[in-house]
Motif scaffolding. Structure first.
Motif, PDB file in Angstrom:
ATOM      1  N   ASP A   1       0.807  -1.218   0.000  1.00  0.00           N
ATOM      2  CA  ASP A   1       0.000   0.000   0.000  1.00  0.00           C
ATOM      3  C   ASP A   1       0.841   1.269   0.000  1.00  0.00           C
ATOM      4  O   ASP A   1       0.302   2.370  -0.135  1.00  0.00           O
ATOM      5  CB  ASP A   1      -0.930   0.014   1.207  1.00  0.00           C
ATOM      6  CG  ASP A   1      -0.168  -0.034   2.529  1.00  0.00           C
ATOM      7  OD1 ASP A   1       0.958  -0.561   2.538  1.00  0.00           O
ATOM      8  OD2 ASP A   1      -0.688   0.469   3.539  1.00  0.00           O
ATOM      9  N   LYS A   2       2.164   1.127   0.142  1.00  0.00           N
ATOM     10  CA  LYS A   2       3.020   2.306   0.185  1.00  0.00           C
ATOM     11  C   LYS A   2       3.987   2.399  -0.984  1.00  0.00           C
ATOM     12  O   LYS A   2       4.713   3.390  -1.096  1.00  0.00           O
ATOM     13  CB  LYS A   2       3.804   2.335   1.497  1.00  0.00           C
ATOM     14  CG  LYS A   2       2.939   2.636   2.718  1.00  0.00           C
ATOM     15  CD  LYS A   2       3.778   2.863   3.959  1.00  0.00           C
ATOM     16  CE  LYS A   2       2.907   3.275   5.139  1.00  0.00           C
ATOM     17  NZ  LYS A   2       3.716   3.549   6.351  1.00  0.00           N
ATOM     18  N   LYS A   3       4.007   1.390  -1.844  1.00  0.00           N
ATOM     19  CA  LYS A   3       4.899   1.480  -2.999  1.00  0.00           C
ATOM     20  C   LYS A   3       4.427   2.623  -3.889  1.00  0.00           C
ATOM     21  O   LYS A   3       3.295   2.646  -4.362  1.00  0.00           O
ATOM     22  CB  LYS A   3       4.914   0.178  -3.783  1.00  0.00           C
ATOM     23  CG  LYS A   3       5.895   0.228  -4.942  1.00  0.00           C
ATOM     24  CD  LYS A   3       6.022  -1.094  -5.665  1.00  0.00           C
ATOM     25  CE  LYS A   3       7.066  -0.982  -6.772  1.00  0.00           C
ATOM     26  NZ  LYS A   3       7.236  -2.255  -7.509  1.00  0.00           N
ATOM     27  N   PRO A   4       5.292   3.604  -4.145  1.00  0.00           N
ATOM     28  CA  PRO A   4       4.841   4.806  -4.849  1.00  0.00           C
ATOM     29  C   PRO A   4       4.661   4.578  -6.346  1.00  0.00           C
ATOM     30  O   PRO A   4       5.263   3.694  -6.953  1.00  0.00           O
ATOM     31  CB  PRO A   4       5.971   5.803  -4.584  1.00  0.00           C
ATOM     32  CG  PRO A   4       7.184   4.939  -4.439  1.00  0.00           C
ATOM     33  CD  PRO A   4       6.708   3.684  -3.757  1.00  0.00           C
ATOM     34  N   GLN A   5       3.834   5.412  -6.916  1.00  0.00           N
ATOM     35  CA  GLN A   5       3.736   5.521  -8.360  1.00  0.00           C
ATOM     36  C   GLN A   5       4.736   6.585  -8.796  1.00  0.00           C
ATOM     37  O   GLN A   5       4.778   7.670  -8.222  1.00  0.00           O
ATOM     38  CB  GLN A   5       2.325   5.928  -8.760  1.00  0.00           C
ATOM     39  CG  GLN A   5       1.257   5.000  -8.181  1.00  0.00           C
ATOM     40  CD  GLN A   5      -0.118   5.630  -8.244  1.00  0.00           C
ATOM     41  OE1 GLN A   5      -0.840   5.464  -9.208  1.00  0.00           O
ATOM     42  NE2 GLN A   5      -0.477   6.366  -7.204  1.00  0.00           N
ATOM     43  N   VAL A   6       5.533   6.270  -9.788  1.00  0.00           N
ATOM     44  CA  VAL A   6       6.612   7.174 -10.185  1.00  0.00           C
ATOM     45  C   VAL A   6       6.413   7.596 -11.638  1.00  0.00           C
ATOM     46  O   VAL A   6       6.225   6.755 -12.522  1.00  0.00           O
ATOM     47  CB  VAL A   6       7.990   6.498 -10.015  1.00  0.00           C
ATOM     48  CG1 VAL A   6       9.106   7.460 -10.423  1.00  0.00           C
ATOM     49  CG2 VAL A   6       8.183   6.039  -8.573  1.00  0.00           C
ATOM     50  N   LEU A   7       6.453   8.894 -11.856  1.00  0.00           N
ATOM     51  CA  LEU A   7       6.376   9.457 -13.204  1.00  0.00           C
ATOM     52  C   LEU A   7       7.652  10.234 -13.475  1.00  0.00           C
ATOM     53  O   LEU A   7       8.003  11.144 -12.723  1.00  0.00           O
ATOM     54  CB  LEU A   7       5.164  10.385 -13.343  1.00  0.00           C
ATOM     55  CG  LEU A   7       5.022  11.129 -14.677  1.00  0.00           C
ATOM     56  CD1 LEU A   7       4.777  10.130 -15.806  1.00  0.00           C
ATOM     57  CD2 LEU A   7       3.896  12.145 -14.620  1.00  0.00           C
ATOM     58  N   LEU A   8       8.360   9.878 -14.534  1.00  0.00           N
ATOM     59  CA  LEU A   8       9.596  10.547 -14.928  1.00  0.00           C
ATOM     60  C   LEU A   8       9.320  11.410 -16.159  1.00  0.00           C
ATOM     61  O   LEU A   8       8.770  10.918 -17.154  1.00  0.00           O
ATOM     62  CB  LEU A   8      10.681   9.510 -15.247  1.00  0.00           C
ATOM     63  CG  LEU A   8      12.028  10.031 -15.749  1.00  0.00           C
ATOM     64  CD1 LEU A   8      12.726  10.856 -14.675  1.00  0.00           C
ATOM     65  CD2 LEU A   8      12.915   8.869 -16.196  1.00  0.00           C
ATOM     66  N   VAL A   9       9.701  12.688 -16.084  1.00  0.00           N
ATOM     67  CA  VAL A   9       9.460  13.627 -17.184  1.00  0.00           C
ATOM     68  C   VAL A   9      10.802  14.154 -17.683  1.00  0.00           C
ATOM     69  O   VAL A   9      11.629  14.618 -16.896  1.00  0.00           O
ATOM     70  CB  VAL A   9       8.583  14.816 -16.721  1.00  0.00           C
ATOM     71  CG1 VAL A   9       8.343  15.782 -17.877  1.00  0.00           C
ATOM     72  CG2 VAL A   9       7.258  14.317 -16.158  1.00  0.00           C
ATOM     73  N   ASP A  10      11.000  14.082 -18.992  1.00  0.00           N
ATOM     74  CA  ASP A  10      12.214  14.625 -19.587  1.00  0.00           C
ATOM     75  C   ASP A  10      11.892  15.120 -20.988  1.00  0.00           C
ATOM     76  O   ASP A  10      10.990  14.608 -21.652  1.00  0.00           O
ATOM     77  CB  ASP A  10      13.323  13.569 -19.639  1.00  0.00           C
ATOM     78  CG  ASP A  10      14.688  14.174 -19.920  1.00  0.00           C
ATOM     79  OD1 ASP A  10      15.410  14.448 -18.955  1.00  0.00           O
ATOM     80  OD2 ASP A  10      15.025  14.388 -21.095  1.00  0.00           O
ATOM     81  N   GLN A  11      12.647  16.115 -21.446  1.00  0.00           N
ATOM     82  CA  GLN A  11      12.395  16.681 -22.766  1.00  0.00           C
ATOM     83  C   GLN A  11      12.864  15.778 -23.894  1.00  0.00           C
ATOM     84  O   GLN A  11      12.475  15.931 -25.044  1.00  0.00           O
ATOM     85  CB  GLN A  11      13.092  18.032 -22.906  1.00  0.00           C
ATOM     86  CG  GLN A  11      14.607  17.932 -22.956  1.00  0.00           C
ATOM     87  CD  GLN A  11      15.263  19.269 -23.255  1.00  0.00           C
ATOM     88  OE1 GLN A  11      14.568  20.240 -23.520  1.00  0.00           O
ATOM     89  NE2 GLN A  11      16.571  19.330 -23.202  1.00  0.00           N
ATOM     90  N   SER A  12      13.742  14.828 -23.589  1.00  0.00           N
ATOM     91  CA  SER A  12      14.281  13.929 -24.600  1.00  0.00           C
ATOM     92  C   SER A  12      13.734  12.532 -24.400  1.00  0.00           C
ATOM     93  O   SER A  12      13.313  12.160 -23.299  1.00  0.00           O
ATOM     94  CB  SER A  12      15.815  13.898 -24.515  1.00  0.00           C
ATOM     95  OG  SER A  12      16.351  12.919 -25.373  1.00  0.00           O
TER      96      SER A  12
END
Length: 538
Positions: A106-117
């Motif tokens: 219940d604590k494993k995070p959702q991760v979003l990575l943002v990069d221009q390339s």
């Protein structure tokens, strides 16, 4: 040693700042959601906006055509949401570190990575692209491939605005339960619980007139490919001619020296490289062993060191302007008749007494001096509580745990951070620092989510490395004082160290096999060449 940002599919809609608009633009519980699909194979997000109107708290961005904005909907509404801005050594390795840790379901995070390339770039090895020693896929793999077997989502975009809501004095460090929002240039708005700033830096070309127009930076994959194309163009143009290709490298730190050594080796007798530095020595912050090894290589390749000078301006040679005489190298033919090639004039000003001003001519100007962090603007304006504390260079001030001061839910790494070491000196902007910070940031995010104490970051200097050509490098490990590995041994040690540092096991294996294959082919070719010479002389 090479030191260790974001493209949009749509333009940002202009924002109207009237009548409580900011409370609508940056809510923290929105009823306007975005439907989206996730392609598990490449982990790109395709999305289509769904409208909801009207009540206070809805996320609305108005434009000239009054179209609704798009809000990224996280897959799970209950699990922590971590948004990482920037996919360099700090950002990507933080995401991978988060994946490697053990989490409660219940604590494993959702991760979003943002990069221009769409690609991660292993910047310390960009020089090998110019020498042909590596292929682009080896040092610039796609994020989609690196993250294919993880739960990390990747989105190609550029950051426009931040609106944090975790500022101290309102919620406080222990009771703060909100993160904030990020507005991307595509119009997508991402709500987060935790934010990681690792946007890197870009070359600072606006300090010298003409640098932005005529100088080539060397910081990204695009920069390296552009320089490679320009060198190939110059090599084709000068093929069979007596004229030499002239390359000016501005800056003699690690990046400038590595670039000068690589380009001089590539051009051999077909060109002249002039390395300009405001200091009276090269690599002023480097180890003595690396500096000595570099001086030996540069001298052997006849690189002209122009020390104690700074560039006052760069300009293109006019169509009817005569070429200038180069110091100690004779006159350059008049290029007025050569309308298809650009040549540039560099006016140099002495930085110390006793030197005279100089003027150089170059076919290519490479710029390695100065950089500026790529932190986005913070909104809403005129609200000091939301501001990120920045130093004079524009880096975020952080505490020892890498948290931005006054913002317990924002971490800053690499060029985005202004952290100092135990002696009070700013940490160098290198891949080594960003890599180590990523390890701590991943752990401290785990600790914060699990209500554990955060660890203070302590930089461990493992040494310094620099490439000096296809079969030459200098490595000064910190754990063996006074020892520098140079030549082929240093080259092999550097490549092995960087192979170990590649992002994933799968990519590491592919690159290792590729490098071994190339090495075997080069060895066979060398053996054949040696045998041919022996047989022809007998």
């Amino acid at each position: 040693m090479a030191s260790i940002a974001l493209s949009a599919s749509a333009a940002l809609l202009p924002l109207k700042r009237n009548s409580g608009a900011w409370s609508k633009l940056f809510p923290f519980s929105s009823k306007s959601y975005l439907s989206f699909k996730t392609c598990r194979k490449n982990r790109f997000i395709s999305f289509a906006a769904s409208n909801s109107s009207g009540r206070n708290g809805d996320l609305v961005v108005t434009s000239e055509d009054e179209s609704a904005s798009q809000t990224y909907t996280w897959p799970d509404k209950k699990k922590p949401r971590i948004c990482i801005l920037g996919g360099g050594f700090g950002g990507l390795y933080t995401a991978l570190r988060l994946e490697s840790l053990v989490w409660q379901d219940d604590k494993k995070p959702q991760v979003l990575l943002v990069d221009q390339s769409e690609r991660f770039v292993f910047k310390p090895m960009l020089y090998e692209l110019l020498s042909g020693e590596v292929d682009a896929w080896e040092i610039a793999p796609r994020f989609a491939d690196l993250l294919a077997n993880t739960g990390v989502q990747f989105f190609k975009d550029r950051v426009k605005l931040l609106c944090p809501s975790d500022h101290l004095g309102v919620n406080g460090p222990m009771t703060c339960t909100r993160g904030g929002t990020v507005l991307l240039e595509s119009g997508l708005i991402v709500e987060y619980d935790w934010l990681v700033l690792s946007l890197g830096a870009e070359p600072k070309l606006d300090v010298v007139p003409g640098a932005a127009e005529f100088a080539f930076p060397f910081s990204t994959l695009e920069d390296a490919c552009r320089v490679d194309r320009k060198l190939s163009e110059l090599e084709r143009r000068n093929f069979g001619k007596d004229s030499l290709i002239r390359v000016a490298v501005v800056g003699c730190g690690y990046s400038g020296v590595e670039l000068a050594a690589t380009v001089s080796e590539r051009l051999e007798e077909k060109g002249i490289v002039q390395a300009i530095n405001v200091e009276t020595t090269i690599c002023p912050t480097g180890t003595p062993g690396n500096r000595e090894a570099a001086l030996k290589v540069l001298s052997a390749r006849k690189v002209q060191l122009v020390l104690g000078y700074f560039v006052r301006c760069i300009r293109r040679v006019g169509e009817f302007e005569a070429s200038v005489k180069q110091p100690e190298s004779g006159a350059i033919p008049n290029i007025a008749a050569d309308k298809n090639s650009d040549k540039y004039i560099l006016e140099l000003q002495p930085a110390i007494k006793g030197l005279e001003s100089q003027i150089f001519e170059a076919d290519l100007v490479l710029w390695t001096v100065g950089s500026k962090p790529l932190l986005p603007h913070v909104e809403p304006p005129n609200n000091r509580l939301h501001d990120l504390p920045l130093n004079a260079r524009g880096q975020a001030e952080t505490d020892e745990t890498l948290c931005v001061k006054g913002h317990p839910r924002i971490f800053a790494l690499g060029d985005s951070s202004a952290l100092r070491d135990s002696s009070g000196r700013p940490l160098p902007a290198t891949a080594q620092v960003a890599f180590q910070q990523a390890d701590f940031a991943g752990w401290n995010l785990w600790a914060a989510i699990n209500d554990r104490p955060l660890l203070p970051f302590r930089f461990q200097n493992l040494g310094e490395m620099m490439t000096l050509g296809r079969n030459d490098a200098a490595v000064s490990p910190s754990f063996v004082e006074g020892v520098t590995l140079d030549g082929p041994i240093g080259h092999s040690a550097r490549k092995l160290a960087y192979l170990i540092r590649l992002p994933t096991d799968e990519h590491r294996l592919k690159v290792g096999v590729s490098w071994l294959t190339k090495s075997a082919i080069d060895s066979v070719a060398l053996l054949q060449s040696t045998l041919t010479k022996v047989l022809s002389s007998s």
